[in-house]
Design a protein around this motif. Structure first.
Motif, mmCIF file in Angstrom:
data_model
loop_
_atom_site.group_PDB
_atom_site.id
_atom_site.type_symbol
_atom_site.label_atom_id
_atom_site.label_comp_id
_atom_site.label_asym_id
_atom_site.label_seq_id
_atom_site.Cartn_x
_atom_site.Cartn_y
_atom_site.Cartn_z
ATOM 1 N N ILE A 342 33.118 66.710 108.783
ATOM 2 C CA ILE A 342 33.980 67.491 107.895
ATOM 3 C C ILE A 342 34.870 66.505 107.152
ATOM 4 O O ILE A 342 35.598 65.726 107.777
ATOM 5 C CB ILE A 342 34.847 68.484 108.697
ATOM 6 N N GLN A 343 34.775 66.529 105.819
ATOM 7 C CA GLN A 343 35.583 65.611 105.015
ATOM 8 C C GLN A 343 36.518 66.420 104.139
ATOM 9 O O GLN A 343 36.079 67.375 103.481
ATOM 10 C CB GLN A 343 34.678 64.770 104.110
ATOM 11 N N GLY A 344 37.799 66.049 104.142
ATOM 12 C CA GLY A 344 38.764 66.830 103.377
ATOM 13 C C GLY A 344 39.563 65.983 102.412
ATOM 14 O O GLY A 344 39.941 64.858 102.730
ATOM 15 N N GLU A 345 39.783 66.557 101.232
ATOM 16 C CA GLU A 345 40.798 66.009 100.316
ATOM 17 C C GLU A 345 41.949 66.993 100.427
ATOM 18 O O GLU A 345 42.057 67.945 99.658
ATOM 19 C CB GLU A 345 40.249 65.922 98.899
ATOM 20 N N PHE A 346 42.809 66.769 101.413
ATOM 21 C CA PHE A 346 43.768 67.797 101.798
ATOM 22 C C PHE A 346 44.939 67.943 100.825
ATOM 23 O O PHE A 346 45.588 68.975 100.811
ATOM 24 C CB PHE A 346 44.269 67.520 103.221
ATOM 25 N N TYR A 347 45.207 66.914 100.008
ATOM 26 C CA TYR A 347 46.344 67.019 99.084
ATOM 27 C C TYR A 347 45.947 67.602 97.722
ATOM 28 O O TYR A 347 46.771 67.656 96.820
ATOM 29 C CB TYR A 347 47.002 65.643 98.886
ATOM 30 N N ARG A 348 44.711 68.038 97.577
ATOM 31 C CA ARG A 348 44.291 68.664 96.317
ATOM 32 C C ARG A 348 45.028 69.977 96.092
ATOM 33 O O ARG A 348 45.252 70.715 97.034
ATOM 34 C CB ARG A 348 42.807 68.997 96.392
ATOM 35 N N ALA A 349 45.333 70.305 94.843
ATOM 36 C CA ALA A 349 45.941 71.587 94.497
ATOM 37 C C ALA A 349 44.986 72.331 93.548
ATOM 38 O O ALA A 349 44.264 71.684 92.787
ATOM 39 C CB ALA A 349 47.283 71.355 93.820
ATOM 40 N N PRO A 350 44.945 73.651 93.570
ATOM 41 C CA PRO A 350 45.764 74.529 94.423
ATOM 42 C C PRO A 350 45.216 74.667 95.845
ATOM 43 O O PRO A 350 45.890 75.206 96.706
ATOM 44 C CB PRO A 350 45.687 75.873 93.700
ATOM 45 N N GLU A 351 44.003 74.146 96.094
ATOM 46 C CA GLU A 351 43.384 74.256 97.423
ATOM 47 C C GLU A 351 42.843 72.897 97.830
ATOM 48 O O GLU A 351 42.292 72.179 96.989
ATOM 49 C CB GLU A 351 42.167 75.208 97.370
ATOM 50 N N PRO A 352 42.915 72.524 99.094
ATOM 51 C CA PRO A 352 42.222 71.311 99.533
ATOM 52 C C PRO A 352 40.716 71.461 99.292
ATOM 53 O O PRO A 352 40.203 72.587 99.274
ATOM 54 C CB PRO A 352 42.507 71.250 101.037
ATOM 55 N N LEU A 353 40.064 70.348 99.096
ATOM 56 C CA LEU A 353 38.606 70.368 98.937
ATOM 57 C C LEU A 353 38.000 69.872 100.247
ATOM 58 O O LEU A 353 38.283 68.748 100.679
ATOM 59 C CB LEU A 353 38.198 69.446 97.785
ATOM 60 N N VAL A 354 37.202 70.729 100.889
ATOM 61 C CA VAL A 354 36.612 70.347 102.175
ATOM 62 C C VAL A 354 35.092 70.429 102.057
ATOM 63 O O VAL A 354 34.544 71.437 101.591
ATOM 64 C CB VAL A 354 37.123 71.267 103.308
ATOM 65 N N ARG A 355 34.436 69.359 102.434
ATOM 66 C CA ARG A 355 32.960 69.321 102.407
ATOM 67 C C ARG A 355 32.452 69.134 103.828
ATOM 68 O O ARG A 355 33.050 68.384 104.599
ATOM 69 C CB ARG A 355 32.447 68.135 101.584
ATOM 70 N N ILE A 356 31.339 69.794 104.123
ATOM 71 C CA ILE A 356 30.776 69.648 105.469
ATOM 72 C C ILE A 356 29.368 69.083 105.362
ATOM 73 O O ILE A 356 28.502 69.680 104.724
ATOM 74 C CB ILE A 356 30.762 71.002 106.218
ATOM 75 N N ALA A 357 29.171 67.915 105.956
ATOM 76 C CA ALA A 357 27.821 67.334 106.017
ATOM 77 C C ALA A 357 27.176 67.831 107.307
ATOM 78 O O ALA A 357 27.773 67.713 108.381
ATOM 79 C CB ALA A 357 27.908 65.814 106.015
ATOM 80 N N PRO A 358 25.975 68.440 107.209
ATOM 81 C CA PRO A 358 25.435 69.178 108.349
ATOM 82 C C PRO A 358 25.128 68.332 109.576
ATOM 83 O O PRO A 358 25.100 67.106 109.537
ATOM 84 C CB PRO A 358 24.166 69.828 107.794
ATOM 85 N N GLU A 359 24.844 69.078 110.648
ATOM 86 C CA GLU A 359 24.569 68.535 111.982
ATOM 87 C C GLU A 359 23.484 67.452 111.944
ATOM 88 O O GLU A 359 22.427 67.665 111.353
ATOM 89 C CB GLU A 359 24.081 69.709 112.843
ATOM 90 N N SER A 360 23.791 66.323 112.565
ATOM 91 C CA SER A 360 22.755 65.291 112.693
ATOM 92 C C SER A 360 23.111 64.358 113.854
ATOM 93 O O SER A 360 24.289 64.215 114.187
ATOM 94 C CB SER A 360 22.614 64.474 111.402
ATOM 95 N N PRO A 361 22.105 63.699 114.443
ATOM 96 C CA PRO A 361 22.397 62.725 115.500
ATOM 97 C C PRO A 361 23.231 61.554 114.948
ATOM 98 O O PRO A 361 24.023 60.960 115.671
ATOM 99 C CB PRO A 361 21.010 62.244 115.954
ATOM 100 N N ASP A 362 23.051 61.248 113.639
ATOM 101 C CA ASP A 362 23.782 60.114 113.054
ATOM 102 C C ASP A 362 25.297 60.338 113.122
ATOM 103 O O ASP A 362 26.067 59.406 113.359
ATOM 104 C CB ASP A 362 23.389 59.917 111.588
ATOM 105 N N HIS A 363 25.715 61.582 112.866
ATOM 106 C CA HIS A 363 27.162 61.850 112.909
ATOM 107 C C HIS A 363 27.696 61.742 114.335
ATOM 108 O O HIS A 363 28.845 61.344 114.545
ATOM 109 C CB HIS A 363 27.466 63.242 112.332
ATOM 110 N N ALA A 364 26.858 62.106 115.311
ATOM 111 C CA ALA A 364 27.296 61.958 116.712
ATOM 112 C C ALA A 364 27.457 60.471 117.034
ATOM 113 O O ALA A 364 28.449 60.050 117.654
ATOM 114 C CB ALA A 364 26.291 62.601 117.655
ATOM 115 N N THR A 365 26.501 59.668 116.564
ATOM 116 C CA THR A 365 26.590 58.217 116.775
ATOM 117 C C THR A 365 27.837 57.665 116.096
ATOM 118 O O THR A 365 28.550 56.820 116.657
ATOM 119 C CB THR A 365 25.336 57.524 116.190
ATOM 120 N N ALA A 366 28.117 58.184 114.883
ATOM 121 C CA ALA A 366 29.289 57.698 114.131
ATOM 122 C C ALA A 366 30.576 58.048 114.868
ATOM 123 O O ALA A 366 31.555 57.284 114.840
ATOM 124 C CB ALA A 366 29.295 58.294 112.727
ATOM 125 N N LYS A 367 30.597 59.195 115.562
ATOM 126 C CA LYS A 367 31.812 59.554 116.306
ATOM 127 C C LYS A 367 32.031 58.590 117.474
ATOM 128 O O LYS A 367 33.154 58.158 117.729
ATOM 129 C CB LYS A 367 31.725 60.994 116.804
#
Ligand SMILES: Cc1cc2nc3c(=O)[nH]c(=O)nc-3n(C[C@H](O)[C@H](O)[C@H](O)COP(=O)(O)OP(=O)(O)OC[C@H]3O[C@@H](n4cnc5c(N)ncnc54)[C@H](O)[C@@H]3O)c2cc1C
Length: 381
Positions: A342-367
Motif C-alpha cells: 500500500i503506497q500513499g501520498e498522504f499530504y495530497r489535497a483534497p484527498e490522499p492518493l493511495v495505490r495498492i499493488a496486489p498480493e505477491s511473494p515479492d512484497h512479502a520478501t520486501a517486508k
C-alpha cells in the motif's frame, strides 16, 4: 557543542538518533532515553502468532547504539518542559539544545470494560505469548478480531492478523471448523485507503471467507461475547485491538494538544516550541480530508530521518532540508508468504492518493528485507 536528547528508543527515536549520528560531528552529544533496554519491531507481534518468527528475532539491545557514539540512559521520563528544553527522569533533570520526542502511543484496553479480561492484546508485546500458546494447536472455533477504539498503530494490521490466522488455520486443518470475523467502529474497513482501498480489502477477505462488520462500537466484553450496544457477537477467542493514547508524560506536558497528542508542522515535525520536534505515534497530523496520518513504523522512520537532517542543518548553519512530502508505504501481509503493498501520498489535497499493488511473494520478501535493513542500519545486525 550541541546536545540533542531523543525521548524514546522505538522506531522513530532510533531512526532519528542513528541518522543524526551519521550527520553531525562526534563532539555533539546525542542522548537517547527509554525505560526499556531493548528495541522491538512491531511487525514481529503478528509473525510470532503464526510461527513466522519469534519476537526476539526483531529485538535489539539499545546499548548497541553506544558503539556508534550515541549515549543511552535506561530511565523513566517523568516530565517534559519543552519551553525550557528540559526533561526530568528517574536519574535526574537533563537539559538540551534540541529535543526529539518519540514516545509512541500506549495501548489502553482498560478503556473498554472487560476487554483486558476476555481479549488477547497483541498490540502490547507482553500479550503475544498467551495468544501464541492458544494458536499453536488451535482446535477450531469462532475467532473475532475487534477494533475496540481509535486510534491504533498500523491500521491494516487487524486485517493482516485475520488473513494470517486464515492461513494458519488452513495449515492446522481447522479452517472448516473455524470462523474469523473482523469488526471496526469505522464505516469502511481502511479509512486511510479510501472507499476503493476498503472495497479491495473487503474482496480479499471475501475470497478467504473472512467476515467483517463495520460501524461496530465495542461497548463492553463479557465471557464469550462482545456487546456492541444494539447487538452482541459471540466468540471462542477474541483478539482485541485497543484504543491507543499518548503516554501520560506527554499528555501532561506543554506540548500536548487535544487528546494529549502532539501537533506538529506536517512538513518539519517541529512543535510550537522552536528546536523541539515530535515524531511517530505520539503525534497527530491531520490530513486534508480530516483523517489522521496513519500511525506506522515506516512513517516514524521517515519523520526521524527528516528531523535528523533538519537538526544537523541547524547545527551547521546550512539551509533546511525539503519538507516531508507525506509519502509512505506499508506491506499488508495476506498469508505467511505473500503481501500487498500500500503506497500513499498522504499530504495530497483534497484527498490522499493511495495505490495498492496486489498480493505477491515479492512484497512479502520486501517486508522481511525492510525489517532486516533497518536492524542492520540501526544496530549493525
Ligand atoms: C501488531 C502490530 C503490527 C505492526 N506492523 C507494522 C508494519 O508492518 N509496518 C509498520 O511500519 N508499522 C507497523 N506497526 C506499527 C509500529 O510498530 C509503530 O507505529 C511504531 O513502533 C511507532 O514508533 P514510535 O517511535 O512512534 O513509538 P514506539 O516504537 O512505540 O516507541 C516509543 C518508545 O518510548 C518509550 N517510552 C514511552 N514512554 C516513556 C517514558 N515515560 N519513559 C521512558 N520511555 C518511554 C517506550 O518504551 C518505547 O520504546 C505495527 C504495530 C503493531 C502493534
Amino acid at each position: 557543542m550541541a546536545r540533542i536528547i531523543v525521548l524514546g528508543g522505538g522506531f522513530g527515536g532510533v531512526s532519528a538518533a542513528t541518522e543524526l549520528r551519521r550527520r553531525i560531528a562526534a563532539d555533539h552529544e546525542i542522548l537517547l532515553l527509554d525505560r526499556s533496554d531493548t528495541f522491538l519491531m512491531g511487525l514481529r507481534k503478528l509473525w510470532a502468532l503464526v510461527g513466522m518468527g519469534d519476537l526476539d528475532g526483531g529485538r535489539r539491545f539499545l546499548a548497541a547504539l553506544e558503539t556508534q557514539g550515541i549515549q543511552r540512559l535506561q530511565t523513566e521520563i517523568r516530565s517534559i518542559d519543552a519551553a525550557e528544553r528540559r526533561v526530568v527522569t528517574n536519574e535526574g533533570a537533563l537539559g538540551a539544545d534540541f529535543l526529539i520526542v518519540a514516545l509512541g502511543a500506549e495501548s489502553r484496553p482498560d478503556l473498554v470494560p472487560g476487554l483486558a479480561e476476555h481479549g488477547h492484546n497483541v498490540w502490547d508485546a507482553a500479550g503475544v505469548p498467551a495468544l501464541q500458546a492458544r494458536l499453536v494447536d488451535f482446535p477450531g472455533g469462532d475467532v473475532v478480531i475487534a477494533i475496540a477504539g481509535m486510534p491504533y498503530p498500523c491500521p491494516p494490521a487487524p486485517f493482516e492478523c485475520a488473513m494470517l490466522l486464515d492461513d494458519h488455520f488452513r495449515r492446522l486443518g481447522v479452517r472448516d471448523v473455524s470462523s474469523i470475523t473482523v469488526t471496526t467502529p469505522k464505516p469502511i474497513l481502511l479509512p486511510n485507503a479510501g472507499a476503493d482501498g476498503s472495497r479491495w480489502l473487503a474482496e480479499r477477505l471475501d475470497e478467504r471467507g473472512i467476515r467483517y462488520e463495520t460501524g461496530r462500537e465495542v461497548r463492553g466484553v463479557e465471557e464469550g461475547h462482545i456487546d456492541f450496544g444494539d447487538s452482541v457477537l459471540g466468540f471462542d477467542l477474541l483478539v482485541g485491538v485497543p484504543a491507543h493514547r499518548p503516554p501520560e508524560v506527554v499528555a501532561d506536558c506543554d506540548l500536548a494538544g487535544p487528546g494529549g497528542w502532539i501537533h506538529v508542522d506536517p512538513g518539519t515535525f517541529e512543535t510550537h516550541v522552536a528546536d523541539v520536534f515530535a515524531i511517530g505515534d505520539v503525534t497527530k497530523i491531520t490530513l486534508a480530508n480530516g483523517l489522521p496520518l496513519p500511525k506506522a513504523g515506516v512513517m516514524a522512520d521517515l519523520a526521524g530521518q527528516r528531523v535528523a537532517a533538519a537538526v544537523a542543518a541547524r547545527i551547521s548553519g546550512e539551509s533546511s532540508p525539503a519538507p516531508f512530502d507525506g509519502q509512505g508505504y506499508c506491506f499488508l501481509e495476506m498469508s505467511t508468504s505473500t503481501a500487498a503493498k500500500i503506497q500513499g501520498e498522504f499530504y495530497r489535497a483534497p484527498e490522499p492518493l493511495v495505490r495498492i499493488a496486489p498480493e505477491s511473494p515479492d512484497h512479502a520478501t520486501a517486508k522481511h528485507r525492510f525489517e532486516a535493513e533497518r536492524l542492520d542500519v540501526w544496530f549493525g545486525s
